[in-house]
Design an enzyme around this catalytic site. Structure first.
Site, mmCIF file in Angstrom:
data_model
loop_
_atom_site.group_PDB
_atom_site.id
_atom_site.type_symbol
_atom_site.label_atom_id
_atom_site.label_comp_id
_atom_site.label_asym_id
_atom_site.label_seq_id
_atom_site.Cartn_x
_atom_site.Cartn_y
_atom_site.Cartn_z
ATOM 1 N N LYS A 13 52.109 -35.605 -45.525
ATOM 2 C CA LYS A 13 50.825 -35.009 -46.259
ATOM 3 C C LYS A 13 50.304 -33.853 -45.108
ATOM 4 O O LYS A 13 50.344 -32.870 -46.109
ATOM 5 C CB LYS A 13 49.821 -35.991 -45.950
ATOM 6 C CG LYS A 13 50.035 -37.194 -46.951
ATOM 7 C CD LYS A 13 48.815 -38.389 -46.841
ATOM 8 C CE LYS A 13 48.374 -38.851 -45.617
ATOM 9 N NZ LYS A 13 49.588 -39.725 -44.933
ATOM 10 N N ARG A 88 40.952 -43.461 -48.645
ATOM 11 C CA ARG A 88 41.996 -44.469 -48.127
ATOM 12 C C ARG A 88 41.509 -45.748 -48.671
ATOM 13 O O ARG A 88 42.456 -46.811 -48.282
ATOM 14 C CB ARG A 88 41.944 -44.322 -46.573
ATOM 15 C CG ARG A 88 43.230 -43.748 -46.039
ATOM 16 C CD ARG A 88 43.125 -43.817 -44.602
ATOM 17 N NE ARG A 88 44.135 -43.627 -43.786
ATOM 18 C CZ ARG A 88 44.494 -42.333 -43.317
ATOM 19 N NH1 ARG A 88 43.827 -41.337 -43.609
ATOM 20 N NH2 ARG A 88 45.565 -42.509 -42.377
ATOM 21 N N ARG A 127 57.083 -37.914 -34.040
ATOM 22 C CA ARG A 127 56.265 -36.599 -34.577
ATOM 23 C C ARG A 127 55.608 -36.251 -33.171
ATOM 24 O O ARG A 127 55.136 -36.742 -32.378
ATOM 25 C CB ARG A 127 55.066 -37.310 -35.421
ATOM 26 C CG ARG A 127 53.896 -36.282 -35.604
ATOM 27 C CD ARG A 127 52.950 -36.586 -36.809
ATOM 28 N NE ARG A 127 52.339 -37.683 -36.850
ATOM 29 C CZ ARG A 127 51.463 -38.470 -37.811
ATOM 30 N NH1 ARG A 127 51.619 -37.654 -39.090
ATOM 31 N NH2 ARG A 127 50.871 -39.334 -37.662
ATOM 32 N N ARG A 171 49.308 -49.619 -39.352
ATOM 33 C CA ARG A 171 48.799 -48.510 -40.115
ATOM 34 C C ARG A 171 49.568 -48.622 -41.601
ATOM 35 O O ARG A 171 48.878 -48.436 -42.819
ATOM 36 C CB ARG A 171 49.127 -47.048 -39.551
ATOM 37 C CG ARG A 171 47.920 -46.838 -38.467
ATOM 38 C CD ARG A 171 48.462 -45.937 -37.747
ATOM 39 N NE ARG A 171 48.854 -44.602 -38.105
ATOM 40 C CZ ARG A 171 49.436 -43.700 -37.724
ATOM 41 N NH1 ARG A 171 50.300 -43.832 -36.761
ATOM 42 N NH2 ARG A 171 49.590 -42.505 -38.009
#
Ligand code: ADP
Ligand code: AMP
Length: 216
Positions: A13, A88, A127, A171
């Protein structure tokens, strides 16, 4: 264009937001970025959010909805916006419906980036984020030209505290139980744009831009 980026953690995203906001010249509103900035500044809101973020839980709705409502009222959102990481869950989506109705605007498209779970843990643990501009890199899939230095602004790269294997799995579970139902929610509203996120980053952006071209 008033847009939402939907997708699991690590779907791309933030990566794709860079190309979208450049093309449409709209602000990128990432709730995760807002909380990380608040934490760096040591505000009360940032400190409240930290515990939830570190354990991979969602920050309580009343905090998140307040932050987004305030942000959408800023003057730069008049020309449109790209929400990233919000809503969310169903409660946040319903709260957003009320906010946009009250502002007499509507959401034009919800970009749903689909990536299988087995790809996501690698993406998250590899990441690296820029301390300066928030750009995201990856040790394998998007390595910076100079190790730990941002290609765009020269800032230092760091690994997010929540990008561990354990928190990434937590998550993903929360995504499936609370966020994924929003795909159906926005499909019913006729605004969903389904994108294959399991391909090269440039190919993902091309697919998004093509889909957005159809609703312009
Ligand atoms: P999100 O904002 O959805 O959590 P990011 O945009 O930060 O995800 O991407 C997560 C990680 O995966 C980053 O390290 C990024 O460089 C990498 N990434 C993003 N898109 C792709 C892709 N299409 N293929 C491989 N890696 C990707
Ligand atoms: P992200 O940068 O989108 O991966 O978000 C990082 C973390 O910030 C999440 O794991 C949550 O703890 C928190 N967060 C971001 N957006 C929201 C949201 N819309 N609702 C609740 N928590 C959020």
């Amino acid at each position: 264009m008033r847009l939402i980026l939907l997708g699991p953690p690590g779907a791309g995203k933030g990566t794709q937001a860079e190309g979208i906001v450049q093309k449409y010249n709209i602000p990128h509103i990432s709730t995760g970025d807002i909380f990380r900035a608040a934490l760096r500044e040591g505000t009360e809101m940032g400190l409240k959010a930290k515990g939830y973020m570190d354990s991979g839980q969602l920050v309580p709705d009343e905090i998140v909805v307040g932050v987004v409502t305030e942000r959408l009222r800023k003057s730069d959102c008049v020309k449109g916006f790209l929400l990233d990481g919000f809503p969310r869950n169903a409660n946040q989506a319903e709260a957003l419906d009320k906010v946009v109705e009250h502002m007499s605007i509507k959401i034009d498209g919800v970009i749903n980036i689909d990536v299988p779970d087995e790809e996501l843990v690698d993406r998250l643990t590899g990441r690296r984020m820029c301390k300066g501009c928030g750009a995201s890199f990856h040790v394998k899939f998007k390595a910076p030209k100079v190790r730990n230095v941002c290609d765009s602004c020269g800032g230092e790269l760091y690994q997010r505290d929540d990008d561990t294997v354990e928190t990434a799995k937590e998550r993903l579970e929360i995504y499936h139980s609370q966020t994924a139902p929003l795909i159906e929610y926005y499909t019913k509203k006729g605004v969903i744009l389904n994108i294959n996120g399991n391909q090269d980053m440039k190919a993902v952006l091309a697919e998004i831009i093509e889909a957005l071209g159809k609703i312009e």
